[in-house]
Design an enzyme around this catalytic site. Structure first.
Site, mmCIF file in Angstrom:
data_model
loop_
_atom_site.group_PDB
_atom_site.id
_atom_site.type_symbol
_atom_site.label_atom_id
_atom_site.label_comp_id
_atom_site.label_asym_id
_atom_site.label_seq_id
_atom_site.Cartn_x
_atom_site.Cartn_y
_atom_site.Cartn_z
ATOM 1 N N ASP A 195 0.794 -1.246 0.102
ATOM 2 C CA ASP A 195 0.025 -0.028 -0.095
ATOM 3 C C ASP A 195 0.911 1.202 -0.060
ATOM 4 O O ASP A 195 1.601 1.442 0.898
ATOM 5 C CB ASP A 195 -0.994 0.030 1.218
ATOM 6 N N GLU A 279 -1.366 -1.171 -5.974
ATOM 7 C CA GLU A 279 -2.351 -0.614 -6.452
ATOM 8 C C GLU A 279 -2.108 0.059 -7.916
ATOM 9 O O GLU A 279 -1.210 0.519 -8.134
ATOM 10 C CB GLU A 279 -2.870 0.694 -5.532
ATOM 11 N N ASP A 375 -2.811 0.828 7.037
ATOM 12 C CA ASP A 375 -1.914 0.676 5.766
ATOM 13 C C ASP A 375 -1.714 -0.751 5.656
ATOM 14 O O ASP A 375 -1.794 -1.330 4.474
ATOM 15 C CB ASP A 375 -0.842 1.609 5.769
#
Length: 396
Positions: A195, A279, A375
């Site tokens: 992340d 991501e 996170d």
């Protein structure tokens, strides 16, 4: 199987060679601008579309008429400059067809044209032009001579193209090499989700954060002082040129620091994990200005501006680009997943609600009571989504 890679080295030109390099850039800039004006005038006056082949065919006449200027440099490097303009026009027309903001090709002012390319090693340039030298490496450039190179690592593969780039007062040579052998790392059997954030550059699903050094913030005081000094200088003066160079040098240092951080963080992940899931961020959209327009002014403009600055200072785009090629070279699998709701979803029960994100760092599921660092929880969701995508691809 080999891959294509670039190698960048610092040049050590003499004073005379540095002046010749600057003259080479200036002549190529003028060639680019003249070719752009030729295209614009031909279409505006006669409705004629001038293409690369037409302009390339005129090069020999341009060189013959200006032997002390354009005639000094490599014919193939000048063709590469004309192809660069042609590429800008093709990109312009592609944006028009797609309905995006077109952005017509612009004339290049001083300071906005800092790269010259030689398309083939041996045609107007030669890498390692003095192989018999016992300690130093040289690159030969037509019209400039044998320029010393600070080669800090070996060049692998076959040199395809050679470019010279100016950054402030520094000169670099960039080699684009084909058939660079990959360096597959031994398997670890581990997978990880990452992340990306501002507090930490990366947080893994194993709970390990990789620090965000905030290089721009660390240099903010020096940059502010340099920019204030620049604002006081008279335009066109010698002192202003020195002040501009000072600001550019500070920004260049921040950029190099950011790239170095990205390399180290990516290498840490590539060495430890076989599968890395991240991501699929649209960073340009995330950092778009919130100022709005006069008719519809934006909201929370100052806060959004600060967030944009922090995101860009973290260098997510640089990190993802470096991670991609390091993973390819090391034989690692890289998976990009949709980032929507990964920070709001409980990694234990799957409950999704914005109330789950209690603070920036704390996650507490309103359904099952699961608590974790926000996170780490998001990285766990990212890993799970990536493994689902991989299994679906294998099943298909």
């Amino acid at each position: 199987m080999g891959v294509r890679r670039s190698f960048t080295f610092l040049l050590r030109p003499t004073g005379k060679q540095a002046a010749s390099l600057a003259a080479c850039l200036e002549d190529h800039r003028q060639l680019y601008n003249a070719a752009l004006e030729h295209r614009r005038t031909a279409y505006r006056k006669a409705g004629v579309t001038v293409r690369y082949g037409d302009q390339s065919g005129e090069l020999k006449h341009i060189r013959a008429d200006d032997p002390a200027g354009q005639g000094r440099w490599s014919f193939s490097s000048q063709q590469a400059t004309l192809r660069r303009l042609d590429k800008a026009f093709r990109a312009f027309f592609a944006r028009v067809r797609e309905g995006r903001v077109p952005g017509f090709p612009r004339f290049k002012g001083r300071g906005w044209f800092d790269t010259v390319e030689w398309p083939k090693d041996g045609d107007g340039c030669r890498w390692n032009s003095q192989p018999e030298h016992p300690t130093a490496t040289f690159v030969r450039l037509q019209g400039i001579g044998h320029v010393r190179v600070h080669r800090h690592r070996p060049v692998r593969g076959r040199v395809k193209t050679i470019s010279v780039k100016r950054e402030g007062s520094r000169w670099y040579v960039v080699l684009s090499c084909d058939d660079v052998p990959t360096e597959t790392l031994p398997a670890t059997g581990a997978a990880v989700g990452v992340d990306m954030g501002v507090a930490s550059l990366v947080t893994t699903s194993d709970g390990d954060p990789l620090a965000n050094p905030r290089h721009l913030e660390a240099s903010a005081g020096r940059l502010a002082a340099a920019q204030r000094a620049l604002a006081r200088k008279k335009r066109g003066s010698k002192r202003r040129r020195k002040a501009v160079a000072r600001v550019a040098a500070l920004h260049a240092k921040v950029r190099r620091q950011r790239v170095d951080t990205a390399h180290k963080a990516a290498l840490t992940l590539v060495r430890a994990y076989d599968v890395i899931v991240h991501e699929d961020l649209r960073i340009a959209n995330m950092t778009r200005s919130a100022a709005g327009a006069i008719e519809r002014p934006g909201r929370n403009v100052a806060a959004k501006s600060g967030l944009n600055r922090s995101i860009l200072d973290a260098g997510w785009g640089v990190f993802l680009r470096v991670l991609a090629y390091k993973a390819e070279s090391a034989g690692r699998e890289l998976i990009a997943v949709d980032p929507r709701n990964t920070s709001r979803t409980c990694s234990r029960c799957g409950h999704c609600a914005k109330e789950n994100r209690v603070t920036q760092a704390r996650f507490r599921c309103q359904a099952c009571g699961h608590e974790a660092h926000a996170d780490v929880n998001a990285a766990t969701n990212i890993l799970r989504a990536g493994l689902v995508l991989r299994d679906a691809a294998e099943a298909a």
